[in-house]
Design a protein around this motif. Structure first.
Motif, PDB file in Angstrom:
ATOM      1  N   ARG A 908       5.253  46.114 -44.922  1.00  0.00           N
ATOM      2  CA  ARG A 908       4.314  47.003 -45.603  1.00  0.00           C
ATOM      3  C   ARG A 908       2.908  46.900 -45.030  1.00  0.00           C
ATOM      4  O   ARG A 908       2.199  47.901 -44.943  1.00  0.00           O
ATOM      5  N   SER A 909       2.492  45.695 -44.690  1.00  0.00           N
ATOM      6  CA  SER A 909       1.164  45.557 -44.106  1.00  0.00           C
ATOM      7  C   SER A 909       1.099  44.288 -43.277  1.00  0.00           C
ATOM      8  O   SER A 909       1.825  43.321 -43.528  1.00  0.00           O
ATOM      9  N   ALA A 910       0.244  44.320 -42.293  1.00  0.00           N
ATOM     10  CA  ALA A 910       0.015  43.149 -41.445  1.00  0.00           C
ATOM     11  C   ALA A 910      -1.417  43.199 -40.948  1.00  0.00           C
ATOM     12  O   ALA A 910      -1.935  44.276 -40.628  1.00  0.00           O
ATOM     13  N   GLU A 911      -2.045  42.045 -40.910  1.00  0.00           N
ATOM     14  CA  GLU A 911      -3.423  41.982 -40.426  1.00  0.00           C
ATOM     15  C   GLU A 911      -3.651  40.683 -39.674  1.00  0.00           C
ATOM     16  O   GLU A 911      -3.194  39.616 -40.091  1.00  0.00           O
ATOM     17  N   ILE A 912      -4.316  40.783 -38.541  1.00  0.00           N
ATOM     18  CA  ILE A 912      -4.766  39.607 -37.808  1.00  0.00           C
ATOM     19  C   ILE A 912      -6.285  39.721 -37.643  1.00  0.00           C
ATOM     20  O   ILE A 912      -6.821  40.823 -37.475  1.00  0.00           O
ATOM     21  N   GLY A 913      -6.953  38.594 -37.745  1.00  0.00           N
ATOM     22  CA  GLY A 913      -8.404  38.634 -37.675  1.00  0.00           C
ATOM     23  C   GLY A 913      -8.981  37.413 -36.981  1.00  0.00           C
ATOM     24  O   GLY A 913      -8.307  36.398 -36.772  1.00  0.00           O
ATOM     25  N   TYR A 914     -10.264  37.544 -36.637  1.00  0.00           N
ATOM     26  CA  TYR A 914     -10.987  36.426 -36.034  1.00  0.00           C
ATOM     27  C   TYR A 914     -12.403  36.420 -36.586  1.00  0.00           C
ATOM     28  O   TYR A 914     -13.095  37.461 -36.588  1.00  0.00           O
ATOM     29  N   SER A 915     -12.829  35.265 -37.092  1.00  0.00           N
ATOM     30  CA  SER A 915     -14.177  35.088 -37.625  1.00  0.00           C
ATOM     31  C   SER A 915     -15.012  34.293 -36.642  1.00  0.00           C
ATOM     32  O   SER A 915     -14.564  33.256 -36.116  1.00  0.00           O
ATOM     33  N   LEU A 916     -16.220  34.768 -36.403  1.00  0.00           N
ATOM     34  CA  LEU A 916     -17.111  34.056 -35.487  1.00  0.00           C
ATOM     35  C   LEU A 916     -17.464  32.696 -36.060  1.00  0.00           C
ATOM     36  O   LEU A 916     -17.582  32.527 -37.279  1.00  0.00           O
ATOM     37  N   PRO A 917     -17.627  31.691 -35.215  1.00  0.00           N
ATOM     38  CA  PRO A 917     -18.052  30.370 -35.693  1.00  0.00           C
ATOM     39  C   PRO A 917     -19.377  30.477 -36.454  1.00  0.00           C
ATOM     40  O   PRO A 917     -20.213  31.344 -36.166  1.00  0.00           O
ATOM     41  N   ALA A 918     -19.545  29.595 -37.426  1.00  0.00           N
ATOM     42  CA  ALA A 918     -20.735  29.646 -38.274  1.00  0.00           C
ATOM     43  C   ALA A 918     -22.022  29.551 -37.456  1.00  0.00           C
ATOM     44  O   ALA A 918     -23.004  30.254 -37.742  1.00  0.00           O
ATOM     45  N   GLY A 919     -22.022  28.727 -36.440  1.00  0.00           N
ATOM     46  CA  GLY A 919     -23.223  28.580 -35.633  1.00  0.00           C
ATOM     47  C   GLY A 919     -23.615  29.869 -34.929  1.00  0.00           C
ATOM     48  O   GLY A 919     -24.792  30.234 -34.866  1.00  0.00           O
ATOM     49  N   LEU A 920     -22.607  30.584 -34.412  1.00  0.00           N
ATOM     50  CA  LEU A 920     -22.885  31.844 -33.733  1.00  0.00           C
ATOM     51  C   LEU A 920     -23.345  32.914 -34.720  1.00  0.00           C
ATOM     52  O   LEU A 920     -24.242  33.712 -34.423  1.00  0.00           O
ATOM     53  N   SER A 921     -22.732  32.933 -35.921  1.00  0.00           N
ATOM     54  CA  SER A 921     -23.142  33.893 -36.947  1.00  0.00           C
ATOM     55  C   SER A 921     -24.584  33.662 -37.355  1.00  0.00           C
ATOM     56  O   SER A 921     -25.354  34.600 -37.566  1.00  0.00           O
ATOM     57  N   ASP A 922     -24.940  32.393 -37.477  1.00  0.00           N
ATOM     58  CA  ASP A 922     -26.315  32.076 -37.875  1.00  0.00           C
ATOM     59  C   ASP A 922     -27.322  32.579 -36.842  1.00  0.00           C
ATOM     60  O   ASP A 922     -28.425  33.013 -37.186  1.00  0.00           O
ATOM     61  N   LYS A 923     -26.958  32.511 -35.586  1.00  0.00           N
ATOM     62  CA  LYS A 923     -27.882  32.950 -34.534  1.00  0.00           C
ATOM     63  C   LYS A 923     -28.191  34.442 -34.655  1.00  0.00           C
ATOM     64  O   LYS A 923     -29.277  34.881 -34.267  1.00  0.00           O
ATOM     65  N   ILE A 924     -27.231  35.224 -35.139  1.00  0.00           N
ATOM     66  CA  ILE A 924     -27.481  36.659 -35.307  1.00  0.00           C
ATOM     67  C   ILE A 924     -27.821  36.996 -36.761  1.00  0.00           C
ATOM     68  O   ILE A 924     -27.765  38.128 -37.178  1.00  0.00           O
ATOM     69  N   ARG A 925     -28.165  35.942 -37.526  1.00  0.00           N
ATOM     70  CA  ARG A 925     -28.670  36.072 -38.885  1.00  0.00           C
ATOM     71  C   ARG A 925     -27.677  36.745 -39.822  1.00  0.00           C
ATOM     72  O   ARG A 925     -28.024  37.562 -40.665  1.00  0.00           O
ATOM     73  N   LEU A 926     -26.431  36.385 -39.664  1.00  0.00           N
ATOM     74  CA  LEU A 926     -25.381  36.877 -40.555  1.00  0.00           C
ATOM     75  C   LEU A 926     -24.619  35.683 -41.112  1.00  0.00           C
ATOM     76  O   LEU A 926     -24.420  34.683 -40.414  1.00  0.00           O
ATOM     77  N   LYS A 927     -24.188  35.804 -42.341  1.00  0.00           N
ATOM     78  CA  LYS A 927     -23.447  34.707 -42.959  1.00  0.00           C
ATOM     79  C   LYS A 927     -22.060  34.583 -42.347  1.00  0.00           C
ATOM     80  O   LYS A 927     -21.628  33.492 -41.960  1.00  0.00           O
ATOM     81  N   THR A 928     -21.345  35.683 -42.278  1.00  0.00           N
ATOM     82  CA  THR A 928     -20.021  35.696 -41.638  1.00  0.00           C
ATOM     83  C   THR A 928     -19.837  37.005 -40.891  1.00  0.00           C
ATOM     84  O   THR A 928     -20.376  38.052 -41.278  1.00  0.00           O
ATOM     85  N   VAL A 929     -19.069  36.933 -39.827  1.00  0.00           N
ATOM     86  CA  VAL A 929     -18.657  38.124 -39.072  1.00  0.00           C
ATOM     87  C   VAL A 929     -17.178  37.978 -38.769  1.00  0.00           C
ATOM     88  O   VAL A 929     -16.757  36.981 -38.171  1.00  0.00           O
ATOM     89  N   ARG A 930     -16.389  38.962 -39.169  1.00  0.00           N
ATOM     90  CA  ARG A 930     -14.942  38.896 -38.957  1.00  0.00           C
ATOM     91  C   ARG A 930     -14.460  40.204 -38.349  1.00  0.00           C
ATOM     92  O   ARG A 930     -14.753  41.288 -38.859  1.00  0.00           O
ATOM     93  N   PHE A 931     -13.721  40.088 -37.247  1.00  0.00           N
ATOM     94  CA  PHE A 931     -13.084  41.237 -36.614  1.00  0.00           C
ATOM     95  C   PHE A 931     -11.594  41.201 -36.954  1.00  0.00           C
ATOM     96  O   PHE A 931     -10.993  40.126 -37.036  1.00  0.00           O
ATOM     97  N   PHE A 932     -10.979  42.369 -37.141  1.00  0.00           N
ATOM     98  CA  PHE A 932      -9.580  42.375 -37.535  1.00  0.00           C
ATOM     99  C   PHE A 932      -8.895  43.664 -37.087  1.00  0.00           C
ATOM    100  O   PHE A 932      -9.548  44.682 -36.801  1.00  0.00           O
ATOM    101  N   VAL A 933      -7.578  43.582 -37.027  1.00  0.00           N
ATOM    102  CA  VAL A 933      -6.706  44.741 -36.783  1.00  0.00           C
ATOM    103  C   VAL A 933      -5.607  44.683 -37.821  1.00  0.00           C
ATOM    104  O   VAL A 933      -5.008  43.620 -38.057  1.00  0.00           O
ATOM    105  N   ASN A 934      -5.373  45.809 -38.490  1.00  0.00           N
ATOM    106  CA  ASN A 934      -4.289  45.801 -39.471  1.00  0.00           C
ATOM    107  C   ASN A 934      -3.429  47.053 -39.337  1.00  0.00           C
ATOM    108  O   ASN A 934      -3.820  48.050 -38.724  1.00  0.00           O
ATOM    109  N   GLY A 935      -2.236  46.949 -39.887  1.00  0.00           N
ATOM    110  CA  GLY A 935      -1.292  48.061 -39.874  1.00  0.00           C
ATOM    111  C   GLY A 935      -0.599  48.198 -41.210  1.00  0.00           C
ATOM    112  O   GLY A 935      -0.379  47.208 -41.912  1.00  0.00           O
ATOM    113  N   THR A 936      -0.265  49.411 -41.566  1.00  0.00           N
ATOM    114  CA  THR A 936       0.416  49.709 -42.820  1.00  0.00           C
ATOM    115  C   THR A 936       1.690  50.481 -42.511  1.00  0.00           C
ATOM    116  O   THR A 936       1.687  51.393 -41.677  1.00  0.00           O
TER     117      THR A 936
END
Length: 969
Positions: A908-936
């Motif tokens: 029915r659904s599938a998703e894979i994702g990747y979250s940037l390390p906290a240190g890298l997110s902090d450098k761009i002044r974001l708490k979290t950044v997550r990229f993902f691909v999903n299918g339904t």
């Protein structure tokens, strides 16, 4: 239209910002873990903290819960389509895939009553009843990003408080609220495409013509297509007079873009807490972009815009307020019609060699029998409908500890509106058939249809308004080892339905009298020493659908629980961390019976219509009045006695298990009085509360959480649901064949002829000598290779030599699966994560019917299913009857021959994702950044090779793939 939406939302958003202007950054206060608190009661969204929730250890009801965060991991235009395989005890029946026009049906523990619309659960959003059906159901318009939990209430102890509305179960939604802390902003976008998972595969013009000749020969008629014709179709050398058109390719595109955007704000302090979300979803339909080809057409597209603002304000130390306003605004555009049903019906019927899309002179091909699908989408105008749903509520709560410690009082009001309007611009076009002249030139027939200019019409398609008032007292206190809680509530709601202005004769248009419900409810819970729990709940409800003396009913329920793991004899058991047994029994009701057989909404009152008599030798008619269906002053709601026994356990620290076994006995079901009053009495008798049914089954939920490690974490959760129902009594008319009675069969059991093979040449010879020796439906149509049926239509089910309606019997299974399995699993490794949801079902049957499967019927085409047809050479291996050019009244009877096993396994659904390390997110002044691909709807394994077993006809089932990013500030 978009400007209107923005202006309506802006004051609400501005109010939120003003109220939260002075919010101070601070750490959030400790909250009860979501795993330890489960919503179980109708006031669950009314958040004075502690009201409407129960600690997991004290729950004695049968419930299932899913979190909105889990539902975000797919792409769906409709909330119901995110629930496949998610909840034990909840069946989701697909309602099609067309954007904006298809809504699934939800069933709690299967089918419990027989009737067209009486099995739908009650939908409750933040404590308020959600009215509407189909796409108008405001539950279906919600998006996962605004939802905290969806909880299904399944037994009497959980639903008795809903009185005459709780027998079919309750689907309860709790939306997200603000929490103390600094402003938190989240933005998510998904971009991708959808595509048809399966498109019907009809044979090309050469194979169509070849098989049509064979069908004509089987019918004793001369062939239509010569060898020259067949060669032209095979080589494609003459596209004008021998066209070969794949109409699906002409109308549909391989993929269509989809997108979604979600922006969320949340935060607050001890005075004001807020949650705001904005969501936009866009999906272009599978039609080609016909609006780009013709300015008087439109591209197929669907857009939905959701907003929500939830505010919690502490006005004083004791007085708090909750204000919620939410809405969904939809716009659907289509060429040719509001929906695509007529187009896909034509695509399934139109032969590939009927005519070319365009004639040599540029005119549209066509004839008097068929319209041209491409021309319909280009040159008949365009349709647009707009719908808006607005949900608003205000609740005030006063703590009354100065009177009685633990006591509070609340009052609430909710106003919900739905409105749908339509706008269509229509025109007509001429189409021409062609023939070859003496010199091979093209001759055009007279035009079929005429060219008209574009004309427009505006109309109201649907509208309703719901006004709800509530008041309640809540009590909760711990005294020594005793936990005591109680609830008293009063509720009144009025629903006013306005029908389509363009068609005032429809039943909806006449339903302008408000639907009124008044109710009172109470609940008392007592827990001692965290071991023994007892609960009593009851609802007292009235409805204006019923007559005086029958408008109100009392619905009590009781439940008990025993936490064995807190007993001394189990506290040292290392394998059992938690173990509870529980049981419930009660009476619940279902007042959704008007559509199940009542002639009018007010069946308890007499109505009169046209009547008269014929006098004299000239039979002179004299008008008059006569009573329609006899009034039934005793009509009432359905009732159900519901028993549930359950076990909850946690084993080896990481394995959670919940098992429920249930028995539901429904009675007072509205049925026709066919078994008690014969038709020759001359009166139209009313439907009576005589029907009975029973439903038994079980639900199982299992979850395993791996011991959390630094880098790798995973979980596996599954659910299994099974039900088996039966019609106990249906007041049926006397049948010649005992196998025709619904009583004793499953609810929704199909009845038809039982196929027992094909007629052979020997059968036909015997039949010609003695017609009754080999029974048939219609003797003049029976040929070798036709489907042969079992003869049981005589007295007591004995053969009588004739195949007719009396030979029908129970065949196959109902359409709703009786056994459902869901599997949800995922893992996280460092910054990577994955999430998958599988669903499997069995115990249901699907039916192959219409032009998709019945070759040449209704002047239609032929699909690949007919390739292994019966011929004298293939008589031993054929699995399809002989071909016939006529509408065959024997072969296409409703029978077991056309039934297939509806079981399937789907991702029915599938998703894979990747979250940037906290240190890298902090450098761009974001708490979290997550990229993902999903299918339904990524793939399906089933037993129907001719399409998706959930939706074999109409708009194709779609597969959606998106890529996205989520950022949090």
């Amino acid at each position: 239209m978009k400007r209107y939406y923005t202006l309506n939302f802006f004051p609400v958003f501005l109010l939120t910002l003003l109220l939260s202007k002075n919010v101070q950054a601070q750490k959030g206060t400790s909250q009860l873990s979501a795993l330890d608190s489960v919503t179980v009661l109708p006031m669950s969204a009314f958040k004075p903290i502690g009201y409407g929730t129960q600690v997991k250890q004290q729950i004695t009801s049968a419930i299932s819960t899913v979190y909105g965060a889990d539902l975000e991991k797919n792409f769906s235009l409709n909330l119901g389509n995110t629930l496949y395989g998610r909840l034990a005890g909840l069946s989701v029946a697909q309602g099609g895939s067309e954007p904006g026009a298809s809504t699934p049906s939800l069933f709690v523990r299967g089918l419990n009553t027989f009737g067209a619309a009486g099995n739908a659960p009650l939908y409750v959003i933040d404590g308020y009843i959600s009215n509407g059906s189909g796409p108008a159901n405001s539950f279906m318009q919600l998006v996962p990003e605004e939802i905290e939990t969806i909880t299904v209430l399944k037994d009497a102890s959980a639903t008795a408080i809903y009185g005459a509305r709780g027998a079919n179960g309750v689907v309860l939604v709790t939306t997200k609220v603000g929490k103390e802390g600094p402003l938190r902003i989240s933005f998510t976008t998904k971009q991708g495409f959808n595509q048809a998972q399966y498109v019907p595969k009809f044979l090309n013009a050469y194979n169509y013509a070849t098989l049509y000749n064979e069908a004509l020969t089987n019918d004793g008629l001369p062939a239509r297509y010569s060898t020259v014709d067949l060669d032209a179709y095979k080589t494609g050398s003459d596209p004008v007079f021998h066209p070969d058109v794949n109409w699906y390719d002409q109308v549909l595109r391989p993929t269509a873009p989809v997108s979604s955007y979600n922006l969320t704000f949340g935060g607050g302090d001890k005075f004001v807490r807020y949650f705001v979300t904005l969501n936009a979803i866009n999906s272009q339909g599978l039609f080609k972009k016909f609006g780009d080809m013709n300015e008087e057409s439109s591209n197929s597209k669907y857009a939905k815009y959701n907003f929500r603002t939830n505010l919690d304000v502490n006005l004083t130390d004791r007085l708090s307020a909750e204000f919620k306003i939410a809405g969904a605004f939809e716009q659907t555009n289509n060429p040719n019609n509001y929906t695509t049903g007529s187009t896909f019906g034509l695509l399934a019927q139109l032969p590939p060699n009927a005519f070319p899309v365009y004639n040599p002179n540029g005119s549209y091909g066509g004839n008097a029998l068929y319209t041209n699908p491409v021309a319909n989408l280009l040159s008949t105008g365009f349709y647009q409908n707009n719908a808006r749903t607005v949900l608003s509520s205000l609740k005030l709560t006063e703590q009354l500890d100065m009177l009685v410690k633990g006591l509070s009082a609340s009052v609430a009001v909710s106003i919900n509106n739905y409105f749908k309007s339509g706008s269509y611009k229509s025109k007509q076009y001429p189409r021409f058939s062609v023939s070859s002249g003496p010199n091979g030139d093209v001759l055009y027939s007279p035009a079929v249809g005429q060219l008209t200019s574009l004309a427009g019409t505006e109309e109201t398609l649907d509208q309703y308004r719901n006004l709800i008032f509530q008041g309640f007292l809540n009590y909760k206190r711990t005294v020594g080892k005793s936990d005591i809680s109680g609830l008293l509530m009063v509720n009144t709601d009025n629903v006013t339905v306005f029908g389509p202005a363009s068609d005032p004769t429809t039943p909806t248009a006449n339903s302008t009298d408000p639907y009124k419900h008044n109710s009172g409810a109470g609940r008392f819970t007592y827990a001692y020493d965290n071991k023994y729990i007892a609960e009593f709940s009851a609802g007292y409800m009235g409805s204006n659908n019923f007559g005086p003396g029958n408008r109100y009913g009392f619905f009590p329920a009781a439940s008990v629980g025993w936490v064995l793991s807190n007993e001394k004899f189990l506290t040292k058991n290392k394998a059992i961390d938690y173990l509870k047994v529980r049981g419930s029994y009660g009476l619940v009701g279902n007042d959704n019976i008007v559509s199940q057989g009542l002639s009018t909404r007010y069946a308890y009152t007499a109505t009169f219509g046209g009547g008269g008599y014929f006098f004299g030798t000239g039979n002179t008619a004299v008008g008059g009045l006569a009573e329609n269906v006899i009034a039934n002053p005793n009509v009432t709601w359905e009732k159900e006695k519901s028993l549930n026994i359950g076990v909850d356990a946690t084993l080896f620290k990481n394995l959670d298990l919940s098992v429920d076994v249930f028995n539901r006995d429904r009675y007072d079901i509205i049925v026709a009085s066919a078994s008690t009053t014969p038709l020759f009495s001359g009166i139209v008798t009313p439907s009576l509360n005589q029907g009975k049914s029973t439903n038994k089954g079980f639900d199982v939920s299992l979850r395993y959480n791996a011991t959390q490690k630094k880098d790798f974490q995973f979980f596996v959760e599954s659910n299994l649901s099974y039900f088996r129902n039966k019609v106990v009594f249906n007041a049926e008319a006397i049948q010649l064949n005992p196998q025709l009675y619904n009583t004793g069969a499953a609810i929704g059991q199909p009845f038809g002829l039982k196929a027992i093979g094909f007629y052979s040449e020997e059968d036909i010879a015997k039949r010609q000598a003695d017609p009754k020796s080999v029974p048939g439906v219609l003797s003049e149509l029976i040929r070798a290779g036709d489907i042969k049926y079992q003869d049981i239509g005589g007295p007591d089910g004995k053969p009588d030599g004739i195949i007719d309606a009396n030979d029908r019997m129970a065949i196959g299974n109902p359409g709703l699966p009786t056994l459902s399995f869901g599997l949800h699993t995922g893992f996280r490794y460092k910054g990577f994560d994955a999430d998958l949801v599988f669903q499997a079902v069995t115990g249901n049957t699907v039916y192959l019917g219409g032009n998709y499967f019945q070759a040449f019927q209704g002047n239609g085409q032929v699909a690949a299913i007919a390739l292994n047809r019966w011929t004298p050479q293939t008589a031993a291996t054929a699995d399809y009857p002989r071909l016939s050019s006529k509408d065959n009244l024997n072969n296409y009877q409703f029978s077991s021959f056309w039934q297939r096993d509806g079981s399937f396994i789907k991702l029915r659904s599938a998703e894979i994702g990747y979250s940037l390390p906290a240190g890298l997110s902090d450098k761009i002044r974001l708490k979290t950044v997550r990229f993902f691909v999903n299918g339904t709807n990524l793939f399906s394994l089933d037993r129907v090779p001719y399409g998706d077993s959930e939706s074999l006809t109409g708009y194709p089932v779609t597969r959606t793939i998106t890529a996205g990013v989520k950022v949090q500030l």
